[in-house]
Design a protein around this motif. Structure first.
Motif, PDB file in Angstrom:
ATOM      1  N   ALA A   1      17.245  -4.507   0.087  1.00 30.30           N
ATOM      2  CA  ALA A   1      16.933  -3.228   0.722  1.00 30.30           C
ATOM      3  C   ALA A   1      15.901  -2.419  -0.045  1.00 30.30           C
ATOM      4  N   LEU A   2      15.880  -2.565  -1.377  1.00 29.42           N
ATOM      5  CA  LEU A   2      15.033  -1.709  -2.213  1.00 29.42           C
ATOM      6  C   LEU A   2      14.008  -2.479  -3.042  1.00 29.42           C
TER       7      LEU A   2
ATOM      8  N   ILE B   1       8.929  -2.430   0.119  1.00 30.11           N
ATOM      9  CA  ILE B   1       8.827  -0.967   0.171  1.00 30.11           C
ATOM     10  C   ILE B   1       9.693  -0.479   1.322  1.00 30.11           C
ATOM     11  N   SER B   2      10.755   0.257   0.973  1.00 30.80           N
ATOM     12  CA  SER B   2      11.618   0.893   1.964  1.00 30.80           C
ATOM     13  C   SER B   2      11.265   2.371   2.013  1.00 30.80           C
ATOM     14  N   PHE B   3      11.005   2.867   3.202  1.00 30.14           N
ATOM     15  CA  PHE B   3      10.543   4.259   3.293  1.00 30.14           C
ATOM     16  C   PHE B   3      10.981   4.889   4.598  1.00 30.14           C
TER      17      PHE B   3
ATOM     18  N   LEU C   1       1.865  -2.076  17.879  1.00 29.11           N
ATOM     19  CA  LEU C   1       0.556  -2.292  17.271  1.00 29.11           C
ATOM     20  C   LEU C   1       0.485  -3.651  16.558  1.00 29.11           C
ATOM     21  N   GLY C   2       1.477  -4.515  16.825  1.00 31.48           N
ATOM     22  CA  GLY C   2       1.443  -5.882  16.311  1.00 31.48           C
ATOM     23  C   GLY C   2       1.987  -6.071  14.918  1.00 31.48           C
ATOM     24  N   ILE C   3       2.672  -5.047  14.398  1.00 32.18           N
ATOM     25  CA  ILE C   3       3.137  -5.095  13.005  1.00 32.18           C
ATOM     26  C   ILE C   3       4.654  -5.236  12.967  1.00 32.18           C
ATOM     27  N   ALA C   4       5.132  -6.271  12.315  1.00 26.81           N
ATOM     28  CA  ALA C   4       6.567  -6.551  12.220  1.00 26.81           C
ATOM     29  C   ALA C   4       7.115  -5.983  10.923  1.00 26.81           C
ATOM     30  N   VAL C   5       7.950  -4.939  11.032  1.00 28.54           N
ATOM     31  CA  VAL C   5       8.708  -4.421   9.900  1.00 28.54           C
ATOM     32  C   VAL C   5      10.182  -4.424  10.288  1.00 28.54           C
ATOM     33  N   ARG C   6      11.048  -4.267   9.329  1.00 26.98           N
ATOM     34  CA  ARG C   6      12.478  -4.208   9.600  1.00 26.98           C
ATOM     35  C   ARG C   6      12.925  -2.752   9.521  1.00 26.98           C
ATOM     36  N   THR C   7      13.782  -2.331  10.439  1.00 23.58           N
ATOM     37  CA  THR C   7      14.367  -0.989  10.369  1.00 23.58           C
ATOM     38  C   THR C   7      15.887  -1.099  10.428  1.00 23.58           C
TER      39      THR C   7
ATOM     40  N   GLY D   1      19.122   4.689   7.649  1.00 26.87           N
ATOM     41  CA  GLY D   1      18.444   3.431   7.365  1.00 26.87           C
ATOM     42  C   GLY D   1      17.047   3.722   6.874  1.00 26.87           C
ATOM     43  N   THR D   2      16.252   2.665   6.716  1.00 24.70           N
ATOM     44  CA  THR D   2      14.862   2.830   6.299  1.00 24.70           C
ATOM     45  C   THR D   2      13.966   1.917   7.114  1.00 24.70           C
TER      46      THR D   2
END
Length: 404
Positions: free
Chosen positions: A174-175, A333-335, A352-358, A374-375
């Motif tokens: 997570a961090l 980077i969790s933000f 916008l085509g960007i895969a991040v996890r939330t 969450g982050t």
């Protein structure tokens, strides 16, 4: 030096578009992408020698067995285990942890203590809670500070002659915090406790030497190491694996079966009941060879460069807060954006085509510590670029403008 543009040619998926935009894949802490050489290994297995292993005298079975055991040897050498039979091939990190947690039912009594860190993934919390319910053992927790670091002075105070087992992750999913596992292991051993290290997040960035670490158990998953899903490893010292009872009963894990009594096979087969993920094990070996050809020192250096660049660029966005600010961390980077739910940001970024996890990243106690739902987690791999980070920064800015 790492030639990232050349490396990106090895990953077919990086050529695709999502929502009409070039894919930017920053969800590597959940699952890394797969290079063509590993895909080819999978295709080759099913095309040319698909057969069950360890049981047949025919050619295909022998070829599959040889390839599977060569892969086990590759994994042994990568982690520097003393013996190949100390490498148990499992379905992944969670399976590996549960083998140990279930086995320790025989070794704990009411009032015994086991220690976990506050930085754990749920898969390194829940099995131990279940173990405590079965045995009456007590679960103790090493707390964390605002930087996402473990309070090692409290760890010292928790250790005592009642401590039987300590488990912590090598790196927080997570961090991104890199935990001082050498110190954790050494101190645990001084009170006679065994130690399990969850290496799911560390293995993509660090090449662990389990003998040098003196870890009793070390676990990891192939799908975070450019390999396939559904396969991983449990490393255990030979003496511990011999003590633990089998986790499952069935074929392959037996020596002899009668209706009166069954005797069990030796290591590693005692823990590998049934037909394994043969192709997955072979491909796991191929993935490790691929990453070792690049070099883990090279990978770590480049990913640290991405981490520093991404941290600097994201912090230029007003109202953005990063969680997990330890100096000793890896490329995660969790933000969050002030007063904006992480899910809403992740949804816009995806467009916008960007895969991040939330979300809470299966580490809900960490989110409870920070009092957040969450982050947004951007996790970088060696095939990512600074240009992709720039695209993420612009996407987050756009999300902020739309949601503020």
């Amino acid at each position: 030096m790492l030639d990232v543009h050349k490396i990106r040619e090895d990953f077919p998926i990086l050529k695709r578009k999502v929502n009409g935009k070039p894919l930017v894949y920053f969800d590597n802490a959940a699952t890394s992408q797969t290079p063509q050489v590993v895909i080819d290994t999978i295709v080759d297995y099913y095309s040319n020698y698909n057969a069950n292993i360890h049981r047949g005298v025919h050619t295909l079975s022998q070829e599959a067995t040889d390839a599977y055991e060569v892969a086990r040897k590759t994994i042994q050498q990568h982690f520097n285990a003393k013996h190949a039979h100390e490498i148990i091939l499992t379905s992944g990190t969670t399976h590996s942890i549960n083998i140990v947690a279930t086995g320790f039912t025989n070794f704990l009594s009411k009032g015994d203590e086991i220690i976990v860190s506050a930085l754990e993934h749920h898969s390194n919390i829940v099995p131990w809670q279940m173990l405590c319910e079965r045995t009456g053992a007590v679960l103790k927790v090493i707390p964390m500070n605002e930087d996402g670091e473990l309070l090692m002075d409290v760890y010292d105070s928790l250790l005592c002659d009642k401590t039987k087992l300590v488990f912590t992750n090598h790196i927080s999913n997570a961090l991104g915090t890199i935990n001082p596992i050498e110190e954790i292991i050494e101190k645990a051993h001084k009170v006679g406790a065994a130690v399990l290290i969850d290496g799911a997040q560390s293995c993509p960035h660090i090449k662990p030497d389990v003998q040098a670490l003196d870890a009793d158990f070390y676990v990891a998953s192939a799908h975070k190491l450019c390999g396939p899903t559904g396969v991983g490893l449990l490393y255990g010292k030979e003496e511990w694996l011999n003590k633990l009872p089998p986790y499952q009963g069935g074929g392959e894990m037996i020596e002899q079966v009668t209706f009166e009594k069954t005797t069990y096979a030796g290591l590693p087969h005692k823990f590998e009941a049934g037909t394994p993920n043969i192709c997955g094990g072979i491909a796991f070996g191929a993935a490790l060879e691929y990453m070792n050809n690049i070099g883990f020192d090279t990978i770590a250096s480049y990913e640290n460069e991405l981490l520093e660049y991404g941290t600097k660029k994201l912090l230029e966005i007003e109202g953005l807060k990063i969680y997990g600010t330890s100096e000793n961390k890896t490329s995660v980077i969790s933000f969050n954006l002030e007063n904006i739910h992480p899910y809403d940001v992740g949804t816009i970024v995806d467009k916008l085509g960007i895969a991040v996890r939330t979300g809470h990243h299966c580490a809900q106690p960490i989110m409870d510590f920070y009092k957040i739902p969450g982050t947004i987690r951007a996790s970088f791999s060696f095939y990512n670029t600074k240009e992709e980070i720039d695209a993420l920064v612009e996407a987050v800015k756009k999300a902020k403008m739309m949601l503020s």
